[in-house]
Design a protein around this motif. Structure first.
Motif, PDB file in Angstrom:
ATOM      1  N   ARG A 216      40.490  84.290  37.628  1.00 48.94           N
ATOM      2  CA  ARG A 216      41.635  84.620  38.472  1.00 48.94           C
ATOM      3  C   ARG A 216      42.207  85.986  38.090  1.00 48.94           C
ATOM      4  O   ARG A 216      42.528  86.803  38.950  1.00 48.94           O
ATOM      5  N   ALA A 217      42.311  86.213  36.804  1.00 50.94           N
ATOM      6  CA  ALA A 217      42.846  87.487  36.335  1.00 50.94           C
ATOM      7  C   ALA A 217      41.927  88.642  36.718  1.00 50.94           C
ATOM      8  O   ALA A 217      42.383  89.708  37.156  1.00 50.94           O
ATOM      9  N   ALA A 218      40.628  88.426  36.566  1.00 46.10           N
ATOM     10  CA  ALA A 218      39.663  89.481  36.896  1.00 46.10           C
ATOM     11  C   ALA A 218      39.648  89.775  38.389  1.00 46.10           C
ATOM     12  O   ALA A 218      39.510  90.932  38.812  1.00 46.10           O
ATOM     13  N   MET A 219      39.768  88.740  39.213  1.00 47.75           N
ATOM     14  CA  MET A 219      39.695  88.911  40.665  1.00 47.75           C
ATOM     15  C   MET A 219      40.856  89.736  41.212  1.00 47.75           C
ATOM     16  O   MET A 219      40.709  90.419  42.229  1.00 47.75           O
ATOM     17  N   THR A 220      42.003  89.667  40.555  1.00 49.92           N
ATOM     18  CA  THR A 220      43.169  90.407  41.035  1.00 49.92           C
ATOM     19  C   THR A 220      43.412  91.687  40.254  1.00 49.92           C
ATOM     20  O   THR A 220      44.370  92.419  40.545  1.00 49.92           O
ATOM     21  N   ALA A 221      42.557  91.965  39.285  1.00 47.71           N
ATOM     22  CA  ALA A 221      42.738  93.165  38.467  1.00 47.71           C
ATOM     23  C   ALA A 221      42.512  94.430  39.295  1.00 47.71           C
ATOM     24  O   ALA A 221      41.628  94.468  40.150  1.00 47.71           O
ATOM     25  N   PRO A 222      43.289  95.476  39.043  1.00 52.11           N
ATOM     26  CA  PRO A 222      43.109  96.744  39.778  1.00 52.11           C
ATOM     27  C   PRO A 222      41.695  97.298  39.653  1.00 52.11           C
ATOM     28  O   PRO A 222      41.178  97.917  40.578  1.00 52.11           O
ATOM     29  N   GLU A 223      41.052  97.044  38.505  1.00 50.57           N
ATOM     30  CA  GLU A 223      39.701  97.557  38.298  1.00 50.57           C
ATOM     31  C   GLU A 223      38.712  96.944  39.289  1.00 50.57           C
ATOM     32  O   GLU A 223      37.813  97.626  39.796  1.00 50.57           O
ATOM     33  N   THR A 224      38.879  95.653  39.558  1.00 49.37           N
ATOM     34  CA  THR A 224      37.983  94.973  40.502  1.00 49.37           C
ATOM     35  C   THR A 224      38.213  95.476  41.922  1.00 49.37           C
ATOM     36  O   THR A 224      37.263  95.734  42.670  1.00 49.37           O
ATOM     37  N   VAL A 225      39.479  95.605  42.285  1.00 43.90           N
ATOM     38  CA  VAL A 225      39.813  96.122  43.615  1.00 43.90           C
ATOM     39  C   VAL A 225      39.265  97.534  43.781  1.00 43.90           C
ATOM     40  O   VAL A 225      38.692  97.876  44.825  1.00 43.90           O
ATOM     41  N   ARG A 226      39.402  98.354  42.742  1.00 42.07           N
ATOM     42  CA  ARG A 226      38.905  99.731  42.798  1.00 42.07           C
ATOM     43  C   ARG A 226      37.385  99.755  42.919  1.00 42.07           C
ATOM     44  O   ARG A 226      36.823 100.579  43.665  1.00 42.07           O
ATOM     45  N   HIS A 227      36.715  98.867  42.216  1.00 41.31           N
ATOM     46  CA  HIS A 227      35.256  98.801  42.277  1.00 41.31           C
ATOM     47  C   HIS A 227      34.786  98.568  43.710  1.00 41.31           C
ATOM     48  O   HIS A 227      33.917  99.288  44.230  1.00 41.31           O
ATOM     49  N   ILE A 228      35.366  97.572  44.376  1.00 40.35           N
ATOM     50  CA  ILE A 228      34.967  97.269  45.745  1.00 40.35           C
ATOM     51  C   ILE A 228      35.358  98.404  46.692  1.00 40.35           C
ATOM     52  O   ILE A 228      34.593  98.750  47.606  1.00 40.35           O
ATOM     53  N   THR A 229      36.500  99.002  46.464  1.00 41.51           N
ATOM     54  CA  THR A 229      36.919 100.149  47.283  1.00 41.51           C
ATOM     55  C   THR A 229      35.933 101.295  47.152  1.00 41.51           C
ATOM     56  O   THR A 229      35.587 101.963  48.145  1.00 41.51           O
ATOM     57  N   ASP A 230      35.458 101.529  45.934  1.00 43.78           N
ATOM     58  CA  ASP A 230      34.483 102.601  45.717  1.00 43.78           C
ATOM     59  C   ASP A 230      33.180 102.326  46.473  1.00 43.78           C
ATOM     60  O   ASP A 230      32.550 103.249  47.005  1.00 43.78           O
ATOM     61  N   ILE A 231      32.778 101.062  46.522  1.00 47.63           N
ATOM     62  CA  ILE A 231      31.554 100.719  47.254  1.00 47.63           C
ATOM     63  C   ILE A 231      31.763 100.930  48.751  1.00 47.63           C
ATOM     64  O   ILE A 231      30.866 101.419  49.456  1.00 47.63           O
ATOM     65  N   HIS A 232      32.939 100.602  49.251  1.00 43.90           N
ATOM     66  CA  HIS A 232      33.258 100.886  50.654  1.00 43.90           C
ATOM     67  C   HIS A 232      33.161 102.388  50.916  1.00 43.90           C
ATOM     68  O   HIS A 232      32.646 102.821  51.959  1.00 43.90           O
ATOM     69  N   THR A 233      33.659 103.190  49.984  1.00 45.02           N
ATOM     70  CA  THR A 233      33.611 104.646  50.129  1.00 45.02           C
ATOM     71  C   THR A 233      32.165 105.134  50.203  1.00 45.02           C
ATOM     72  O   THR A 233      31.825 105.994  51.027  1.00 45.02           O
ATOM     73  N   ILE A 234      31.317 104.574  49.357  1.00 45.48           N
ATOM     74  CA  ILE A 234      29.901 104.951  49.354  1.00 45.48           C
ATOM     75  C   ILE A 234      29.254 104.559  50.678  1.00 45.48           C
ATOM     76  O   ILE A 234      28.512 105.337  51.282  1.00 45.48           O
ATOM     77  N   GLY A 235      29.516 103.340  51.132  1.00 45.26           N
ATOM     78  CA  GLY A 235      28.936 102.879  52.388  1.00 45.26           C
ATOM     79  C   GLY A 235      29.311 103.776  53.546  1.00 45.26           C
ATOM     80  O   GLY A 235      28.478 104.095  54.407  1.00 45.26           O
ATOM     81  N   THR A 236      30.570 104.212  53.576  1.00 46.20           N
ATOM     82  CA  THR A 236      31.023 105.109  54.640  1.00 46.20           C
ATOM     83  C   THR A 236      30.362 106.472  54.520  1.00 46.20           C
ATOM     84  O   THR A 236      29.896 107.044  55.516  1.00 46.20           O
ATOM     85  N   ALA A 237      30.302 106.991  53.303  1.00 47.50           N
ATOM     86  CA  ALA A 237      29.704 108.312  53.096  1.00 47.50           C
ATOM     87  C   ALA A 237      28.221 108.333  53.451  1.00 47.50           C
ATOM     88  O   ALA A 237      27.708 109.343  53.941  1.00 47.50           O
ATOM     89  N   LEU A 238      27.543 107.202  53.237  1.00 48.86           N
ATOM     90  CA  LEU A 238      26.113 107.120  53.544  1.00 48.86           C
ATOM     91  C   LEU A 238      25.850 106.735  54.996  1.00 48.86           C
ATOM     92  O   LEU A 238      24.702 106.664  55.424  1.00 48.86           O
ATOM     93  N   ARG A 239      26.910 106.453  55.738  1.00 46.86           N
ATOM     94  CA  ARG A 239      26.798 106.059  57.148  1.00 46.86           C
ATOM     95  C   ARG A 239      25.981 104.782  57.301  1.00 46.86           C
ATOM     96  O   ARG A 239      25.186 104.629  58.255  1.00 46.86           O
ATOM     97  N   LEU A 240      26.171 103.854  56.374  1.00 46.05           N
ATOM     98  CA  LEU A 240      25.453 102.588  56.471  1.00 46.05           C
ATOM     99  C   LEU A 240      25.919 101.840  57.706  1.00 46.05           C
ATOM    100  O   LEU A 240      27.098 101.831  58.036  1.00 46.05           O
ATOM    101  N   ARG A 241      24.991 101.172  58.368  1.00 49.16           N
ATOM    102  CA  ARG A 241      25.287 100.509  59.639  1.00 49.16           C
ATOM    103  C   ARG A 241      25.593  99.033  59.486  1.00 49.16           C
ATOM    104  O   ARG A 241      26.050  98.391  60.423  1.00 49.16           O
ATOM    105  N   GLY A 242      25.329  98.462  58.322  1.00 53.67           N
ATOM    106  CA  GLY A 242      25.607  97.043  58.148  1.00 53.67           C
ATOM    107  C   GLY A 242      24.885  96.481  56.938  1.00 53.67           C
ATOM    108  O   GLY A 242      24.310  97.207  56.125  1.00 53.67           O
ATOM    109  N   THR A 243      24.942  95.164  56.841  1.00 57.62           N
ATOM    110  CA  THR A 243      24.319  94.468  55.716  1.00 57.62           C
ATOM    111  C   THR A 243      23.227  93.528  56.222  1.00 57.62           C
ATOM    112  O   THR A 243      23.302  93.043  57.354  1.00 57.62           O
ATOM    113  N   PRO A 244      22.191  93.277  55.412  1.00 60.15           N
ATOM    114  CA  PRO A 244      21.939  93.958  54.140  1.00 60.15           C
ATOM    115  C   PRO A 244      21.290  95.324  54.354  1.00 60.15           C
ATOM    116  O   PRO A 244      20.568  95.519  55.336  1.00 60.15           O
TER     117      PRO A 244
END
Length: 269
Positions: A216-244
């Motif tokens: 629970r602590a890890a899931m709400t930690a700023p580091e975890t939120v930042r990690h997923i945000t960074d992956i979103h940033t990469i996906g946008t920068a690479l113009r990925l169209r979807g998953t997988p």
């Protein structure tokens, strides 16, 4: 396969941004059936519009031929979809070539296989993605066949809509399990779960022996939120169209089929 918790700091610097077979799930709201129908109508209109320039009159014979052979429109639609996939793949590969840092090793990402592997496969995925779930079994089998390859997991929850946050919750739960060395077991269970919701996700964590208080602590930690945000940033920068979406040594797979990914692995060796 082994799964060890990250030894590097949980929070790594954000990436620096510089200058088919199968279908991927996207976060868009368009309706594929309606889109396909629109393309088919457009294709028919283009055929009819172009016939005069080919010296062919738009008469009853041509109309009758098209009505009697509607598969022509299907073939045109399929050809257009293949061309679009190829163009999208080329655009993504160009974006990677322009900024290799986007796919550089991130110690926060779960991964299995040797760190010095000659071949690295990166997967961007969402636990609610039908395509991701469909290929999860064959992909695991492929991983077992290639213990010498490094497989990296990019948690990219893109299918949440409005008040639905299940994809994001699942991604954060998986990363919390990773911090306790239980990522692969939780990842596989999340992919296998058809009725995914927060209760099911919690049950999967508990069944895997994850310490829920720490999770629970890890899931709400700023580091975890930042990690997923960074992956979103990469996906946008690479113009990925979807998953997988799969990368093999920085090259995009035009297909979500693990068999095609495996061919790329063999070629990369």
């Amino acid at each position: 396969m082994t799964d060890t918790p990250p030894t590097a700091p949980e929070h790594a610097p954000a990436p620096q941004l510089e200058g088919a077979k199968g279908r991927r799930s996207t976060s868009g709201t368009s309706t594929p059936v309606l889109a396909g129908a629109a393309i088919a109508i457009s294709a028919a209109a283009l055929i009819l519009a172009g016939l005069p320039y080919l010296g062919v009159g738009v008469g009853p014979h041509v109309r009758g031929y098209l009505l009697n052979n509607p598969q022509i429109l299907d073939e045109m639609l399929e050809a257009r979809q293949i061309a679009e996939e190829q163009n999208a793949t080329s655009a993504i590969d160009s974006a990677v070539a322009a900024n290799p840092n986007l796919l550089a090793a991130d110690p926060r990402d779960p991964a299995v296989g040797p760190q010095d592997a000659k071949v690295t496969v990166i997967q961007f995925f969402d636990y609610r993605c039908p395509g991701c779930k469909a290929v999860a079994g064959p992909y695991r089998e492929m991983m077992d066949r290639h213990p010498e390859v490094r497989f990296v997991f990019k948690e990219w929850p893109i299918l949440d809509n409005g008040s639905t946050v299940t994809s994001n919750y699942a991604a954060r739960a998986a990363l919390a399990a990773h911090a306790q060395g239980k990522y692969i077991q939780v990842h596989n269970a999340l992919m296998a779960e058809r009725a995914l919701n927060e209760a099911a996700i919690d049950a999967i964590l508990q069944e895997a022996g994850v310490d829920m208080a720490k999770a629970r602590a890890a899931m709400t930690a700023p580091e975890t939120v930042r990690h997923i945000t960074d992956i979103h940033t990469i996906g946008t920068a690479l113009r990925l169209r979807g998953t997988p979406t799969f990368f093999v040594n920085g090259k995009t797979s035009a297909s979500i089929d693990p068999a095609e990914v495996e061919k790329m692995i063999e070629a990369a060796k």
